[in-house]
Design a protein around this motif. Structure first.
Motif, PDB file in Angstrom:
ATOM      1  N   LEU A  22       0.797  -1.157   0.195  1.00  0.00           N
ATOM      2  CA  LEU A  22       0.023  -0.057  -0.173  1.00  0.00           C
ATOM      3  C   LEU A  22       0.996   1.090  -0.086  1.00  0.00           C
ATOM      4  CD1 LEU A  22      -2.555   1.382   0.558  1.00  0.00           C
ATOM      5  CD2 LEU A  22      -2.363   1.218   2.747  1.00  0.00           C
ATOM      6  N   LEU A  23       0.759   2.180  -0.863  1.00  0.00           N
ATOM      7  CA  LEU A  23       1.163   3.477  -0.883  1.00  0.00           C
ATOM      8  C   LEU A  23       0.534   4.481  -1.074  1.00  0.00           C
ATOM      9  CD1 LEU A  23       2.735   1.446  -3.169  1.00  0.00           C
ATOM     10  CD2 LEU A  23       4.441   3.049  -3.203  1.00  0.00           C
ATOM     11  N   THR A  24       0.467   5.714  -0.462  1.00  0.00           N
ATOM     12  CA  THR A  24      -0.044   6.783  -0.394  1.00  0.00           C
ATOM     13  C   THR A  24       0.684   8.074  -0.765  1.00  0.00           C
ATOM     14  OG1 THR A  24      -0.148   7.510   2.046  1.00  0.00           O
ATOM     15  CG2 THR A  24      -1.748   5.785   1.347  1.00  0.00           C
ATOM     16  N   THR A  25       0.051   9.206  -1.045  1.00  0.00           N
ATOM     17  CA  THR A  25       0.853  10.376  -1.325  1.00  0.00           C
ATOM     18  C   THR A  25       0.826  11.490   0.103  1.00  0.00           C
ATOM     19  OG1 THR A  25      -1.210  11.429  -1.833  1.00  0.00           O
ATOM     20  CG2 THR A  25       0.167  10.457  -3.742  1.00  0.00           C
ATOM     21  N   ASP A  26       0.148  10.891   1.071  1.00  0.00           N
ATOM     22  CA  ASP A  26       0.247  11.712   2.417  1.00  0.00           C
ATOM     23  C   ASP A  26       0.542  10.671   3.589  1.00  0.00           C
ATOM     24  OD1 ASP A  26      -0.252  13.095   4.612  1.00  0.00           O
ATOM     25  OD2 ASP A  26      -2.003  14.163   3.685  1.00  0.00           O
ATOM     26  N   HIS A  27       1.654  10.699   4.036  1.00  0.00           N
ATOM     27  CA  HIS A  27       1.888   9.831   5.285  1.00  0.00           C
ATOM     28  C   HIS A  27       0.884   9.886   6.176  1.00  0.00           C
ATOM     29  CE1 HIS A  27       3.506  12.861   8.225  1.00  0.00           C
ATOM     30  NE2 HIS A  27       3.794  13.431   7.228  1.00  0.00           N
ATOM     31  N   ARG A  28       0.317  11.031   6.524  1.00  0.00           N
ATOM     32  CA  ARG A  28      -0.637  11.128   7.288  1.00  0.00           C
ATOM     33  C   ARG A  28      -1.874  10.288   7.441  1.00  0.00           C
ATOM     34  NH1 ARG A  28      -1.450  17.496   7.067  1.00  0.00           N
ATOM     35  NH2 ARG A  28      -1.564  16.864   4.845  1.00  0.00           N
ATOM     36  N   THR A  29      -2.208   9.730   6.053  1.00  0.00           N
ATOM     37  CA  THR A  29      -3.179   8.867   5.947  1.00  0.00           C
ATOM     38  C   THR A  29      -3.204   7.443   5.847  1.00  0.00           C
ATOM     39  OG1 THR A  29      -2.906   8.915   3.429  1.00  0.00           O
ATOM     40  CG2 THR A  29      -4.058  10.873   4.263  1.00  0.00           C
ATOM     41  N   LEU A  30      -1.764   7.067   5.977  1.00  0.00           N
ATOM     42  CA  LEU A  30      -1.130   5.645   5.990  1.00  0.00           C
ATOM     43  C   LEU A  30      -2.004   4.650   7.021  1.00  0.00           C
ATOM     44  CD1 LEU A  30       0.221   3.516   4.512  1.00  0.00           C
ATOM     45  CD2 LEU A  30       2.185   3.882   6.253  1.00  0.00           C
ATOM     46  N   THR A  31      -2.331   4.941   7.955  1.00  0.00           N
ATOM     47  CA  THR A  31      -2.729   4.101   9.109  1.00  0.00           C
ATOM     48  C   THR A  31      -4.092   4.013   8.775  1.00  0.00           C
ATOM     49  OG1 THR A  31      -1.370   5.018  11.028  1.00  0.00           O
ATOM     50  CG2 THR A  31      -3.391   4.015  11.710  1.00  0.00           C
ATOM     51  N   ALA A  33      -5.668   4.278   5.906  1.00  0.00           N
ATOM     52  CA  ALA A  33      -5.568   3.577   4.600  1.00  0.00           C
ATOM     53  C   ALA A  33      -5.206   2.018   4.699  1.00  0.00           C
ATOM     54  CB  ALA A  33      -4.324   4.142   3.548  1.00  0.00           C
ATOM     55  N   GLU A  34      -4.290   1.622   5.605  1.00  0.00           N
ATOM     56  CA  GLU A  34      -4.278   0.385   5.940  1.00  0.00           C
ATOM     57  C   GLU A  34      -5.322  -0.492   6.554  1.00  0.00           C
ATOM     58  OE1 GLU A  34      -0.397  -2.347   7.898  1.00  0.00           O
ATOM     59  OE2 GLU A  34      -0.760  -0.200   8.507  1.00  0.00           O
ATOM     60  N   ALA A 159     -10.283  -7.273  -5.455  1.00  0.00           N
ATOM     61  CA  ALA A 159     -10.007  -6.549  -4.385  1.00  0.00           C
ATOM     62  C   ALA A 159      -9.155  -5.189  -4.419  1.00  0.00           C
ATOM     63  CB  ALA A 159      -9.240  -7.725  -3.079  1.00  0.00           C
ATOM     64  N   ALA A 160      -8.312  -5.480  -5.097  1.00  0.00           N
ATOM     65  CA  ALA A 160      -7.253  -4.209  -5.390  1.00  0.00           C
ATOM     66  C   ALA A 160      -8.000  -2.959  -5.761  1.00  0.00           C
ATOM     67  CB  ALA A 160      -6.212  -4.451  -6.385  1.00  0.00           C
ATOM     68  N   ASP A 161      -8.888  -3.094  -6.822  1.00  0.00           N
ATOM     69  CA  ASP A 161      -9.754  -1.980  -7.397  1.00  0.00           C
ATOM     70  C   ASP A 161     -10.993  -1.446  -6.207  1.00  0.00           C
ATOM     71  OD1 ASP A 161      -9.224  -1.930  -9.890  1.00  0.00           O
ATOM     72  OD2 ASP A 161     -10.427  -3.473 -10.461  1.00  0.00           O
ATOM     73  N   ARG A 162     -11.501  -2.361  -5.451  1.00  0.00           N
ATOM     74  CA  ARG A 162     -12.375  -1.965  -4.438  1.00  0.00           C
ATOM     75  C   ARG A 162     -11.513  -1.374  -3.084  1.00  0.00           C
ATOM     76  NH1 ARG A 162     -17.236  -4.306  -3.047  1.00  0.00           N
ATOM     77  NH2 ARG A 162     -16.504  -4.342  -0.914  1.00  0.00           N
ATOM     78  N   ALA A 163     -10.590  -1.757  -2.820  1.00  0.00           N
ATOM     79  CA  ALA A 163      -9.654  -1.154  -1.816  1.00  0.00           C
ATOM     80  C   ALA A 163      -9.315   0.391  -2.340  1.00  0.00           C
ATOM     81  CB  ALA A 163      -8.445  -1.957  -1.510  1.00  0.00           C
ATOM     82  N   ALA A 164      -8.477   0.148  -3.476  1.00  0.00           N
ATOM     83  CA  ALA A 164      -7.788   1.576  -3.741  1.00  0.00           C
ATOM     84  C   ALA A 164      -9.057   2.755  -3.794  1.00  0.00           C
ATOM     85  CB  ALA A 164      -7.343   1.531  -5.344  1.00  0.00           C
ATOM     86  N   GLY A 172      -8.620  11.115   0.865  1.00  0.00           N
ATOM     87  CA  GLY A 172      -8.580  12.223   0.318  1.00  0.00           C
ATOM     88  C   GLY A 172      -7.133  12.227  -0.439  1.00  0.00           C
ATOM     89  N   ALA A 173      -6.395  11.261  -0.397  1.00  0.00           N
ATOM     90  CA  ALA A 173      -5.156  11.237  -0.731  1.00  0.00           C
ATOM     91  C   ALA A 173      -4.970  10.164  -2.021  1.00  0.00           C
ATOM     92  CB  ALA A 173      -4.063  10.849   0.019  1.00  0.00           C
ATOM     93  N   GLY A 174      -3.794  10.579  -2.748  1.00  0.00           N
ATOM     94  CA  GLY A 174      -3.632   9.512  -3.721  1.00  0.00           C
ATOM     95  C   GLY A 174      -3.026   8.129  -3.296  1.00  0.00           C
ATOM     96  N   VAL A 175      -3.495   6.836  -3.917  1.00  0.00           N
ATOM     97  CA  VAL A 175      -3.254   5.626  -3.308  1.00  0.00           C
ATOM     98  C   VAL A 175      -2.826   4.664  -4.462  1.00  0.00           C
ATOM     99  CG1 VAL A 175      -5.846   4.918  -3.257  1.00  0.00           C
ATOM    100  CG2 VAL A 175      -4.060   3.815  -1.729  1.00  0.00           C
ATOM    101  N   LEU A 176      -2.127   3.729  -4.207  1.00  0.00           N
ATOM    102  CA  LEU A 176      -1.719   2.679  -4.836  1.00  0.00           C
ATOM    103  C   LEU A 176      -1.961   1.349  -4.013  1.00  0.00           C
ATOM    104  CD1 LEU A 176       1.248   1.917  -7.567  1.00  0.00           C
ATOM    105  CD2 LEU A 176       0.899   0.502  -5.786  1.00  0.00           C
TER     106      LEU A 176
END
Length: 313
Positions: A22-31, A33-34, A159-164, A172-176
């Protein structure tokens, strides 16, 4: 195939028999997002795993021949699998489960043990997706007796599509999201795009082609990683529904870009099954694709860029 991005934040963990990244463009959103990603993966695993006797898929396979009302998530996964079968002319068919089991892939790949002395059973073609009695409106399903569904060709990509999508909407951030080479993005990509390295094995490291993904999805399918021996033969996990055997190896890997990971993975799996006919079939889809022959030479179609110089992946 590996996704890498220096700013923002990233995390990886085992999931669905592979590695989730999982990658996000904003480190504050990682928790957050995970948390969302793990929730989605747990849901798809309990619904679609053929390695869990308590999954909805396992229960439905055991109930073949009787009418069952399935959950909304299973209905979405089944619709995706049947759509893939229709789009590929049956090259990707969810009724290959019995054939996959017969080849020895009846547990997670990490749990497979050498079975070289065990002979291959007589191959039988898949039941065929058109034989599935499915009413999407009521979610009523009747599998033909003896049929074993396997959603492995589509459920992970779904699952990848749904999760992203869900993560991007929530934080509200970019995600991969990368699930063992099934890669989906959502939201705004980082400047220059997500840099994605291409490889036979999603866990590989070292130099290799790198592409920039600004939107949509990528998927890679191949025959060189999930392979094992059975009856003196090397077999792999991609089954030709027409024969019930591992498809004859023609492409080492196929990578496709599409709007969704589901479409990308449907195309890559179909290409592996189609073998020498894959190039013409992919050209008709107009999807960008990179196909690597067994000798390592690559062809690119649909506007896929030339391989740049290798770099860190």
């Amino acid at each position: 195939m590996n996704g890498h991005h220096l700013p923002g934040a990233a995390t990886s963990f085992p999931a669905l028999g592979t590695t989730a990244t999982l990658l996000t463009t904003d480190h504050r959103t990682l928790t957050e997002a995970e948390r969302i990603l793990m929730d989605e993966l747990a849901a798809i695993d309990s619904t679609c795993s053929r390695f869990r006797p308590d999954s909805e898929l396992s229960r439905l396979n055991s109930a073949a021949g009787t009418a069952t009302t399935v959950s909304e998530l299973f209905a979405e996964a089944l619709n995706a699998a049947l759509r893939a079968a229709e789009l590929t002319g049956g090259a990707v068919d969810p009724t290959v489960g019995r054939a996959v089991r017969a080849l020895g892939y009846d547990r997670t790949f990490a749990s497979l043990r050498p079975q070289d002395a065990v002979p291959l059973p007589t191959a039988r073609p898949a039941t065929g997706w058109r034989a599935v009695d499915w009413e999407p409106g009521t979610r009523r399903l009747v599998l033909p007796r003896g049929t074993v569904l396997d959603l492995g060709a589509t459920a992970k990509a779904l699952a990848a599509d749904r999760a992203a999508r869900r993560i991007a909407e929530a934080v509200g951030a970019g995600v991969l999201v990368n699930l063992g080479g099934d890669l989906a993005t959502a939201g705004r990509a980082p400047h220059g795009g997500w840099r994605v390295g291409l490889a036979d094995d999603h866990a590989a490291t070292g130099p290799g082609p790198v592409v920039a993904v600004t939107s949509g999805a990528l998927a890679t399918s191949g025959v060189s990683v999930r392979a094992w021996r059975r009856g003196g033969q090397v077999v792999h996990h991609i089954v030709d529904p027409a024969t019930g055997r591992s498809t004859e190896a023609y492409w080492r890997t196929v990578t496709v870009a599409a709007d969704t990971c589901l479409d990308a993975n449907t195309a890559t799996t179909a290409a592996v099954v189609l073998g020498p006919a894959a190039q013409e079939w992919l050209e008709r889809t107009a999807l960008p694709a990179r196909l690597v022959r067994l000798d390592g030479t690559a062809i690119r179609i649909g506007g896929w860029p030339d391989d740049p110089a290798g770099g860190p992946r």
